[in-house]
Design an enzyme around this catalytic site. Structure first.
Site, PDB file in Angstrom:
ATOM      1  N   CYS A  36     -21.523 -32.389 -31.038  1.00  0.00           N
ATOM      2  CA  CYS A  36     -22.311 -31.675 -30.293  1.00  0.00           C
ATOM      3  C   CYS A  36     -23.874 -32.083 -30.634  1.00  0.00           C
ATOM      4  CB  CYS A  36     -22.317 -30.165 -30.323  1.00  0.00           C
ATOM      5  SG  CYS A  36     -20.897 -29.617 -29.563  1.00  0.00           S
TER       6      CYS A  36
HETATM    7  C1  UDX Z   1     -22.606 -26.817 -33.045  1.00  0.00           C
HETATM    8  C2  UDX Z   1     -23.237 -25.428 -32.667  1.00  0.00           C
HETATM    9  O1  UDX Z   1     -23.543 -24.906 -33.895  1.00  0.00           O
HETATM   10  C3  UDX Z   1     -22.564 -24.917 -31.680  1.00  0.00           C
HETATM   11  O2  UDX Z   1     -23.229 -23.533 -31.365  1.00  0.00           O
HETATM   12  C4  UDX Z   1     -22.245 -25.584 -30.625  1.00  0.00           C
HETATM   13  O3  UDX Z   1     -21.380 -24.928 -29.520  1.00  0.00           O
HETATM   14  C5  UDX Z   1     -21.697 -26.916 -30.757  1.00  0.00           C
HETATM   15  O4  UDX Z   1     -22.531 -27.529 -31.929  1.00  0.00           O
HETATM   16  P1  UDX Z   1     -20.645 -27.369 -34.612  1.00  0.00           P
HETATM   17  O5  UDX Z   1     -20.741 -28.922 -34.106  1.00  0.00           O
HETATM   18  O6  UDX Z   1     -19.182 -27.302 -34.682  1.00  0.00           O
HETATM   19  O7  UDX Z   1     -21.349 -26.644 -33.820  1.00  0.00           O
HETATM   20  O8  UDX Z   1     -21.123 -27.781 -35.960  1.00  0.00           O
HETATM   21  P2  UDX Z   1     -22.279 -26.859 -36.937  1.00  0.00           P
HETATM   22  O9  UDX Z   1     -21.441 -25.967 -37.861  1.00  0.00           O
HETATM   23  O10 UDX Z   1     -23.267 -26.260 -36.213  1.00  0.00           O
HETATM   24  O11 UDX Z   1     -22.809 -27.985 -37.982  1.00  0.00           O
HETATM   25  C6  UDX Z   1     -23.368 -29.249 -37.314  1.00  0.00           C
HETATM   26  C7  UDX Z   1     -23.838 -30.197 -38.225  1.00  0.00           C
HETATM   27  O12 UDX Z   1     -24.898 -29.600 -38.943  1.00  0.00           O
HETATM   28  C8  UDX Z   1     -22.696 -30.386 -39.484  1.00  0.00           C
HETATM   29  O13 UDX Z   1     -22.565 -31.823 -39.679  1.00  0.00           O
HETATM   30  C9  UDX Z   1     -23.159 -29.904 -40.734  1.00  0.00           C
HETATM   31  O14 UDX Z   1     -23.198 -30.493 -41.794  1.00  0.00           O
HETATM   32  C10 UDX Z   1     -24.909 -29.934 -40.359  1.00  0.00           C
HETATM   33  N1  UDX Z   1     -25.624 -29.074 -41.017  1.00  0.00           N
HETATM   34  C11 UDX Z   1     -25.540 -27.548 -40.562  1.00  0.00           C
HETATM   35  C12 UDX Z   1     -26.632 -29.344 -41.895  1.00  0.00           C
HETATM   36  O15 UDX Z   1     -26.720 -30.508 -42.215  1.00  0.00           O
HETATM   37  N2  UDX Z   1     -27.413 -28.335 -42.458  1.00  0.00           N
HETATM   38  C13 UDX Z   1     -27.100 -26.977 -42.264  1.00  0.00           C
HETATM   39  O16 UDX Z   1     -27.935 -26.132 -42.688  1.00  0.00           O
HETATM   40  C14 UDX Z   1     -26.485 -26.796 -41.229  1.00  0.00           C
END
Ligand code: UDX
Length: 442
Positions: A261
């Protein structure tokens, strides 16, 4: 109420089982024969907590899977959940969506009222285009973006923060009433409903994802300064998060965001700005910072080895883009493995999720170069085997690796150094054990 769900990928499958759990008659449709065969037997096609249980409960009762579009004829609502992958120029590719919409037509009676709901993440204006396709049909089109996070998608589905519904006109109550009926469970739980027009609903999804991505890129950019001046980004993030105006979520510095996403949606939003001749200054920077973060971290590893990692062996802990999924799309772990292999390093990769390991093997198996699986790359199912005799450990996914036996790791490893790309380890404890520790901005 009868519901058809077109496209049982990530979003469509979670939606299908959840709507079945609400008691609706649901048919999940997909063109992928293999996937449908497996689902028909009540077996999940992706790794997601609780999914198997719900499949077992509803499959062949009020939930069926098929490759045929026939069920749309008798459905009141048709959800479109097909993928909208990224084109080379960053824009969202809508081919699957339009092709699915086109296929439905043959199964519809022009006079019979139906609602088509677009769950796929689509750029502004797409709901209007779909409606135009059905201009001579008795159909309303509804925009209903989803906000599920992989790994906890079912939990997110049943505990949404808001339900967003976009309509052509708010004067036409018929589709509004029908959609409120679908999500009545949430109405009763006082979940906020955002009832708005198509364009606003379409943008809410991009605005939310790009904002979260920007939070991550902001803290990642700061982490580079913290690194230089000897500050600790973890303490900075914690302290920032205590201010409720900032909030403590999505402020964990690391090697960048990945997944299906954030990277795609940020780029698709940039394209929408450009198509409308509005400069996306900030959002472009979000993407740039994210792409640079992994290179910055890789260079940090290289510097430790005097810029020569040829024939050095690394344990890369974490293959999927985040914990508890098998999804390797835009995974920073995989990007790092690519960078390491390219400079002649030997990589032993590990993930707790079996399917993530399988998917990683599949990526590299087909490659015939030195970077291929079994040559300079090994994927292992045991963390202690992975760290055995390596020149360094690199943490790429935010699992809680503190729970592992670091005394044992200490004895197995050749060179006691850890590069913690997710700042997950208890640095003090690790250093006390005699490891050199390098985090992100700390
Ligand atoms: C995301 C959105 O959160 C969700 O609402 C949407 O529908 C789809 O995209 P997702 O892709 O499942 O969900 O992952 P998420 O848990 O949001 O993490 C995304 C990425 O960000 C991961 O690679 C994670 O490692 C990274 N991340 C997250 C960080 O580097 N730091 C943070 O503080 C949080």
């Amino acid at each position: 109420m009868r519901i058809s769900v077109l496209g049982v990928g990530y979003v469509g499958l979670i939606l299908s089982v959840s709507l079945a759990d609400f008691g609706f008659e649901v048919t999940g449709i997909d063109i992928d024969n293999k996937k449908i065969d497996k689902l028909k037997r009540g077996k999940s096609v992706l790794h997601e907590d609780g999914l198997n249980k719900l499949l077992e409960k509803h499959v062949n009762k009020n939930l069926t899977f098929t490759t045929s579009y026939e069920s749309v004829t008798s459905s009141d609502i048709i959800f479109l959940c097909v993928g909208t992958p990224q084109n080379k120029n960053g824009e969202a590719n809508l081919n699957f969506l339009f092709s699915a919409a086109d296929k439905i037509k043959a199964y519809l009676d022009r006079k019979e009222y139906k609602v088509i709901v677009i769950k796929s993440t689509v750029p502004v204006g797409t709901n209007r285009k779909i409606k135009e396709l059905f201009s001579d049909y008795n159909i309303d089109v509804v925009s209903n973006p989803e906000f599920l996070r992989e790994g906890i998608a079912l939990q997110d589905f049943f505990n949404p923060k808001r339900i967003v519904l976009g309509f052509e006109s708010l004067k036409n109550k018929r589709p509004i009433i029908l959609m409120e009926e679908v999500y009545n469970y949430f109405k009763e739980k006082d979940v906020p409903f955002i009832i708005t027009k198509w364009e606003t609903a379409e943008l809410i999804k991009y605005a939310s994802n790009a904002f979260l991505a920007t939070k991550i890129s902001y803290v990642n950019e700061l982490s580079k300064l913290a690194d230089k001046v000897g500050a600790d980004i973890k303490i900075i993030s914690h302290s920032m998060g205590l201010d409720p105006r900032i909030g403590n979520k999505f402020l964990n510095a690391g090697i960048g965001y990945g997944g299906s996403c954030f990277p795609k949606d940020v780029r698709a939003l940039i394209r929408q700005f450009e198509d409308n001749r509005v400069e996306p200054t900030l959002i472009k920077a979000t993407d740039k910072v994210n792409e640079e973060q992994i290179i910055w971290f890789f260079n940090k590893i290289k510097e430790y080895f005097n810029n020569n990692i040829n024939q050095k062996t690394f344990a890369v802990l974490g293959l999927a883009f985040k914990p508890n999924t098998d999804d390797l799309r835009e995974s920073r772990g995989i990007k790092l493995i690519d960078l390491l292999l390219k400079e002649g390093a030997i990589v032993k990769g590990f993930d707790y999720v079996e399917k993530a390991r399988e998917n990683a093997i599949n990526i590299y198996k087909s490659d015939k170069s030195e970077a291929s699986y079994g040559y300079n790359l090994y994927i292992l199912d045991n963390i202690y085997e992975t760290v055995k005799d390596v020149d360094g450990i690199v943490i790429t996914t935010e699992y809680n690796f503190n729970k592992e036996d670091w005394e044992k790791i200490k004895k197995l490893i050749k060179n006691k150094v850890v590069f913690d790309g997710r700042n997950t380890l208890d640095a003090g404890k690790i250093k006390k054990l005699g490891f050199e520790y390098y985090g992100v901005g700390r």
